[in-house]
Design a protein around this motif. Structure first.
Motif, PDB file in Angstrom:
ATOM      1  N   GLY A  16       0.791  -1.225   0.000  1.00 49.46           N
ATOM      2  CA  GLY A  16       0.000   0.000   0.000  1.00 49.46           C
ATOM      3  C   GLY A  16       0.822   1.272   0.000  1.00 49.46           C
ATOM      4  N   MET A  17       2.117   1.162   0.321  1.00 47.00           N
ATOM      5  CA  MET A  17       2.957   2.358   0.348  1.00 47.00           C
ATOM      6  C   MET A  17       3.317   2.849  -1.052  1.00 47.00           C
ATOM      7  SD  MET A  17       5.460   1.770   3.637  1.00 47.00           S
ATOM      8  CE  MET A  17       6.288   3.352   3.436  1.00 47.00           C
ATOM      9  N   ASN A  49      12.623  -9.943  -1.790  1.00 43.22           N
ATOM     10  CA  ASN A  49      13.301  -9.998  -3.089  1.00 43.22           C
ATOM     11  C   ASN A  49      14.806 -10.184  -2.921  1.00 43.22           C
ATOM     12  OD1 ASN A  49      10.974  -9.432  -4.793  1.00 43.22           O
ATOM     13  ND2 ASN A  49      11.041  -7.390  -3.907  1.00 43.22           N
ATOM     14  N   SER A  50      15.376  -9.517  -1.920  1.00 43.42           N
ATOM     15  CA  SER A  50      16.833  -9.529  -1.749  1.00 43.42           C
ATOM     16  C   SER A  50      17.290 -10.190  -0.454  1.00 43.42           C
ATOM     17  CB  SER A  50      17.359  -8.093  -1.777  1.00 43.42           C
ATOM     18  OG  SER A  50      16.814  -7.358  -0.688  1.00 43.42           O
ATOM     19  N   ASN A  51      16.348 -10.607   0.404  1.00 41.85           N
ATOM     20  CA  ASN A  51      16.655 -11.173   1.722  1.00 41.85           C
ATOM     21  C   ASN A  51      17.478 -10.193   2.557  1.00 41.85           C
ATOM     22  OD1 ASN A  51      16.403 -13.067   3.748  1.00 41.85           O
ATOM     23  ND2 ASN A  51      18.171 -14.255   3.095  1.00 41.85           N
ATOM     24  N   ILE A  72       9.244   6.440  -2.212  1.00 43.90           N
ATOM     25  CA  ILE A  72       8.700   5.285  -2.943  1.00 43.90           C
ATOM     26  C   ILE A  72       7.993   5.748  -4.211  1.00 43.90           C
ATOM     27  CG2 ILE A  72       6.964   3.443  -2.815  1.00 43.90           C
ATOM     28  CD1 ILE A  72       7.808   3.241   0.214  1.00 43.90           C
ATOM     29  N   THR A  73       7.208   6.815  -4.116  1.00 42.74           N
ATOM     30  CA  THR A  73       6.518   7.350  -5.292  1.00 42.74           C
ATOM     31  C   THR A  73       7.515   7.898  -6.304  1.00 42.74           C
ATOM     32  OG1 THR A  73       4.602   7.921  -3.939  1.00 42.74           O
ATOM     33  CG2 THR A  73       4.784   9.018  -6.073  1.00 42.74           C
ATOM     34  N   GLU A  74       8.479   8.683  -5.826  1.00 46.56           N
ATOM     35  CA  GLU A  74       9.435   9.340  -6.724  1.00 46.56           C
ATOM     36  C   GLU A  74      10.344   8.356  -7.444  1.00 46.56           C
ATOM     37  OE1 GLU A  74      11.220  11.976  -3.928  1.00 46.56           O
ATOM     38  OE2 GLU A  74       9.449  13.266  -3.862  1.00 46.56           O
ATOM     39  N   MET A  82       6.448  -3.514  -3.860  1.00 49.92           N
ATOM     40  CA  MET A  82       6.420  -3.191  -2.431  1.00 49.92           C
ATOM     41  C   MET A  82       5.722  -4.277  -1.616  1.00 49.92           C
ATOM     42  SD  MET A  82       8.181  -0.501  -1.978  1.00 49.92           S
ATOM     43  CE  MET A  82       7.750  -0.167  -0.274  1.00 49.92           C
ATOM     44  N   ALA A  83       4.806  -5.008  -2.241  1.00 46.66           N
ATOM     45  CA  ALA A  83       4.110  -6.087  -1.534  1.00 46.66           C
ATOM     46  C   ALA A  83       5.046  -7.248  -1.208  1.00 46.66           C
ATOM     47  CB  ALA A  83       2.924  -6.581  -2.356  1.00 46.66           C
TER      48      ALA A  83
END
Length: 195
Positions: A16-17, A49-51, A72-74, A82-83
């Motif tokens: 959601g972020m 994704n990267s642990n 995060i948006t930029e 992000m999920a």
């Protein structure tokens, strides 16, 4: 034996972020996980994704995470990306070593007040709880990966008290990315037993 419990039982993924894209080149609303605002405590961000993990403290976890929304948006993260990043957060309790005869002392909630170090007195010695959690995750959790807290992640941390301390980490499922669980270990005294 003293006790430290990092009870990070609140959790969610961070999908959601990242605001969803909308027609015309704009973005929808970005949202923080519920129950973060107004809570002082400790958190762990886990990027599946990267642990990689990041361990932090905040006097208001919601406010701390709210400062990350613009980044995060930029940078153009998508909600699906992000999920795959989870966060678990909560409070930390500490307890002194019980006397040989008598009643065990009650656990005390340790409340961080950044930018000050997150210290608690255990058996009369200052224990840096943020550093302890970082070193616990690196040396005791067995999850592999990396921890991006460079300042406190590198040097071993010796138990500064005169007694062993049982350290317990409890975490939530992080929005279904992991199973909720806990891990516990005894932090013995002396440099030889440093984490």
């Amino acid at each position: 034996m003293g006790n430290v419990h990092f009870n990070l039982n609140n959790s969610a993924h961070l999908g959601g972020m990242a605001p969803p894209p909308v027609p015309g080149g704009g973005f929808g609303n970005a949202l923080l996980p519920g129950a973060m605002f107004g809570m002082a405590g400790t958190y762990i961000i886990v990027n599946s994704n990267s642990n990689n993990r990041y361990i932090g403290i905040a006097n208001d976890i919601g406010t701390r995470f709210n400062t990350r929304l613009a980044t995060i948006t930029e940078t153009g993260f998508l909600p699906a990306e992000m999920a795959r990043i989870g966060v678990t957060w909560g409070t930390t309790t500490c307890q002194n070593t019980p006397p040989v005869f008598g009643v065990a002392p009650a656990p005390v909630i340790a409340v961080p007040a950044p930018p000050a170090a997150f210290n608690a007195l255990i058996d009369g010695a200052a224990v840096n709880l943020e550093r302890l959690l970082i070193r616990f995750v690196i040396t005791q959790l067995g999850a592999g990966g990396t921890v991006s807290n460079n300042a406190m992640a590198v040097a071993p941390y010796a138990n500064p008290t005169a007694n062993p301390i049982t350290v317990r980490l409890t975490w939530g499922a992080m929005g279904g990315l992991y199973m909720a669980g806990f891990h516990q270990a005894v932090w013995n005294v002396g440099m030889f037993n440093a984490w």
